[in-house]
Design a protein around this motif. Structure first.
Motif, PDB file in Angstrom:
ATOM      1  N   LEU A 153       0.945  -1.100   0.019  1.00  0.00           N
ATOM      2  CA  LEU A 153      -0.022   0.081  -0.139  1.00  0.00           C
ATOM      3  C   LEU A 153       0.660   1.237  -0.030  1.00  0.00           C
ATOM      4  O   LEU A 153       1.719   1.360   0.979  1.00  0.00           O
ATOM      5  CB  LEU A 153      -0.795  -0.047   1.219  1.00  0.00           C
ATOM      6  CG  LEU A 153      -1.648   1.293   1.424  1.00  0.00           C
ATOM      7  CD1 LEU A 153      -2.887   1.284   0.359  1.00  0.00           C
ATOM      8  CD2 LEU A 153      -2.310   1.383   2.758  1.00  0.00           C
ATOM      9  N   TYR A 154       0.974   2.037  -1.034  1.00  0.00           N
ATOM     10  CA  TYR A 154       1.672   2.980  -1.100  1.00  0.00           C
ATOM     11  C   TYR A 154       0.942   4.491  -0.668  1.00  0.00           C
ATOM     12  O   TYR A 154      -0.225   4.418  -0.811  1.00  0.00           O
ATOM     13  CB  TYR A 154       1.847   3.602  -2.603  1.00  0.00           C
ATOM     14  CG  TYR A 154       2.894   2.535  -3.204  1.00  0.00           C
ATOM     15  CD1 TYR A 154       4.199   2.369  -2.968  1.00  0.00           C
ATOM     16  CD2 TYR A 154       2.351   1.510  -4.045  1.00  0.00           C
ATOM     17  CE1 TYR A 154       4.883   1.446  -3.619  1.00  0.00           C
ATOM     18  CE2 TYR A 154       3.325   0.338  -4.517  1.00  0.00           C
ATOM     19  CZ  TYR A 154       4.606   0.528  -4.289  1.00  0.00           C
ATOM     20  OH  TYR A 154       5.310  -0.458  -4.845  1.00  0.00           O
ATOM     21  N   ILE A 155       1.521   5.180   0.344  1.00  0.00           N
ATOM     22  CA  ILE A 155       0.844   6.173   0.987  1.00  0.00           C
ATOM     23  C   ILE A 155       1.576   7.589   1.055  1.00  0.00           C
ATOM     24  O   ILE A 155       2.907   7.373   1.066  1.00  0.00           O
ATOM     25  CB  ILE A 155       0.535   5.768   2.366  1.00  0.00           C
ATOM     26  CG1 ILE A 155       1.956   5.504   3.186  1.00  0.00           C
ATOM     27  CG2 ILE A 155      -0.301   4.613   2.706  1.00  0.00           C
ATOM     28  CD1 ILE A 155       1.621   5.388   4.671  1.00  0.00           C
ATOM     29  N   ASP A 156       0.940   8.579   0.994  1.00  0.00           N
ATOM     30  CA  ASP A 156       1.627  10.079   1.068  1.00  0.00           C
ATOM     31  C   ASP A 156       0.639  11.020   1.228  1.00  0.00           C
ATOM     32  O   ASP A 156      -0.523  10.654   1.118  1.00  0.00           O
ATOM     33  CB  ASP A 156       2.543  10.339  -0.200  1.00  0.00           C
ATOM     34  CG  ASP A 156       3.653  11.218  -0.344  1.00  0.00           C
ATOM     35  OD1 ASP A 156       3.612  11.907   1.072  1.00  0.00           O
ATOM     36  OD2 ASP A 156       4.184  11.672  -1.562  1.00  0.00           O
ATOM     37  N   PHE A 157       1.057  12.564   1.342  1.00  0.00           N
ATOM     38  CA  PHE A 157       0.424  13.492   1.592  1.00  0.00           C
ATOM     39  C   PHE A 157       0.189  14.031   0.320  1.00  0.00           C
ATOM     40  O   PHE A 157       1.433  14.013  -0.520  1.00  0.00           O
ATOM     41  CB  PHE A 157       0.632  14.380   2.515  1.00  0.00           C
ATOM     42  CG  PHE A 157       0.193  13.942   4.058  1.00  0.00           C
ATOM     43  CD1 PHE A 157      -1.066  14.240   4.307  1.00  0.00           C
ATOM     44  CD2 PHE A 157       1.332  13.188   4.799  1.00  0.00           C
ATOM     45  CE1 PHE A 157      -1.447  14.008   5.706  1.00  0.00           C
ATOM     46  CE2 PHE A 157       0.611  12.844   6.216  1.00  0.00           C
ATOM     47  CZ  PHE A 157      -0.785  12.992   6.638  1.00  0.00           C
ATOM     48  N   SER A 158      -0.641  14.661  -0.587  1.00  0.00           N
ATOM     49  CA  SER A 158      -0.467  15.326  -1.519  1.00  0.00           C
ATOM     50  C   SER A 158       0.162  16.754  -1.604  1.00  0.00           C
ATOM     51  O   SER A 158       0.487  17.228  -0.362  1.00  0.00           O
ATOM     52  CB  SER A 158      -1.968  15.614  -2.033  1.00  0.00           C
ATOM     53  OG  SER A 158      -2.580  16.621  -1.227  1.00  0.00           O
ATOM     54  N   GLY A 159       0.582  17.085  -2.667  1.00  0.00           N
ATOM     55  CA  GLY A 159       1.476  18.277  -2.517  1.00  0.00           C
ATOM     56  C   GLY A 159       0.636  19.850  -2.168  1.00  0.00           C
ATOM     57  O   GLY A 159       1.077  20.607  -1.228  1.00  0.00           O
ATOM     58  N   LYS A 160      -0.304  19.862  -2.592  1.00  0.00           N
ATOM     59  CA  LYS A 160      -1.382  21.013  -2.470  1.00  0.00           C
ATOM     60  C   LYS A 160      -2.374  20.750  -1.397  1.00  0.00           C
ATOM     61  O   LYS A 160      -2.809  19.679  -1.217  1.00  0.00           O
ATOM     62  CB  LYS A 160      -2.061  21.521  -3.736  1.00  0.00           C
ATOM     63  CG  LYS A 160      -0.965  21.908  -4.746  1.00  0.00           C
ATOM     64  CD  LYS A 160      -1.748  22.562  -6.195  1.00  0.00           C
ATOM     65  CE  LYS A 160      -0.786  22.900  -6.884  1.00  0.00           C
ATOM     66  NZ  LYS A 160      -1.563  23.420  -8.083  1.00  0.00           N
TER      67      LYS A 160
END
Length: 273
Positions: A153-160
């Protein structure tokens, strides 16, 4: 001869970008059934292209290096849209145009105007753009990535950030957007949270797992501080809260490599392509 292939290909000719994918998949050891499924073509069509390449005795590496118009001429002889002399002149200047594009204020329109002044009977602006785009694309490595269902499961916070209005005060409030994706199915999840701090991050991740109805074998964060204290190619240091979270759910955390999630999904970005 490969220039005779066109008369033997049934149906509408395939895009040359697709034929290059066919060649690469075949080189990697994929069977014709797998190739047909990935590229969305019939098995007979795939076999026809491979058979004619084999009968012609041509080096597939050389075919892959050809620009699409050249490759199309090889497969479908008699294409009047392609003129060798005109293309050779443009091709000799493509490296220069690519470098010029990196300069501030230089646009494709300006480059085309410069080109057409030097060759008044040269390509139109759309055709010029096409060949220049092929030049830029050819610089990028690529490969087919195989993913297993439920594996990562790939996770991150969006840039904007997103914003909402507090109805009681009229204040514009910013919030972070947590995003996650299962690469096998492309199933995605997103939720807005107040910040990227560890409590908000873990809350978002727990909501994600609940919404997906299961836990992957591994969670791959993009080195965000709420999950990874120190990013390192060989020994990244995880936030203990992240470790406790993973142990609670019976999974592991595998931080993305130095190039971020893009490098994780496409090894060519990290120089491994």
């Amino acid at each position: 001869m490969i220039t005779q292939f066109g008369s033997l290909m049934a149906g509408k000719p395939k895009r040359m970008s697709q034929i290059k994918q066919l060649i690469r998949l075949y080189q990697s050891g994929s069977g014709i059934k797998t190739i047909a499924r990935i590229l969305g073509m019939s098995k007979n069509t795939g076999r026809s292209y491979l058979k004619k390449m084999a009968e012609g005795g041509f080096n597939t590496e050389e075919l892959l290096k050809q620009e699409d118009p050249l490759l199309e001429k090889s497969f479908h002889a008699g294409n009047p849209a392609y003129k060798a002399d005109k293309f050779e002149y443009l091709k000799s200047r493509l490296d220069y145009y690519e470098k010029e594009l990196k300069r501030t204020g230089v646009t494709k329109q300006l480059l085309w105007q410069e080109y057409i002044e030097s060759d008044p009977i040269g390509y139109s602006y759309p055709q010029f753009n096409y060949h220049l785009r092929q030049q830029l694309v050819s610089r990028k490595g690529s490969m087919v990535m195989e993913h297993i269902a439920g594996d990562k499961l790939y996770i991150d916070f969006s840039g904007k950030k997103l914003h909402y209005i507090d109805r009681s005060t009229g204040e514009l409030v910013a919030c972070e957007v947590f995003v996650a994706c299962l690469p096998f199915s492309d199933y995605a999840f997103a939720i807005a949270v107040p910040s990227q701090q560890t409590p908000d991050f873990l809350y978002a991740l727990s909501c994600c797992l609940e919404a997906m109805g299961g836990v992957p074998k591994a969670i791959v964060p993009d080195n965000l501080k709420a999950a990874v204290i120190k990013a390192d190619k060989y020994e990244p240091i995880l936030n203990q809260s992240m470790e406790d979270f993973a142990n609670h759910y019976g999974t592991v955390v595998v931080p993305a490599r130095a190039g971020g999630l893009l490098a994780e999904l496409d090894p060519a970005v990290a120089g491994c392509g």
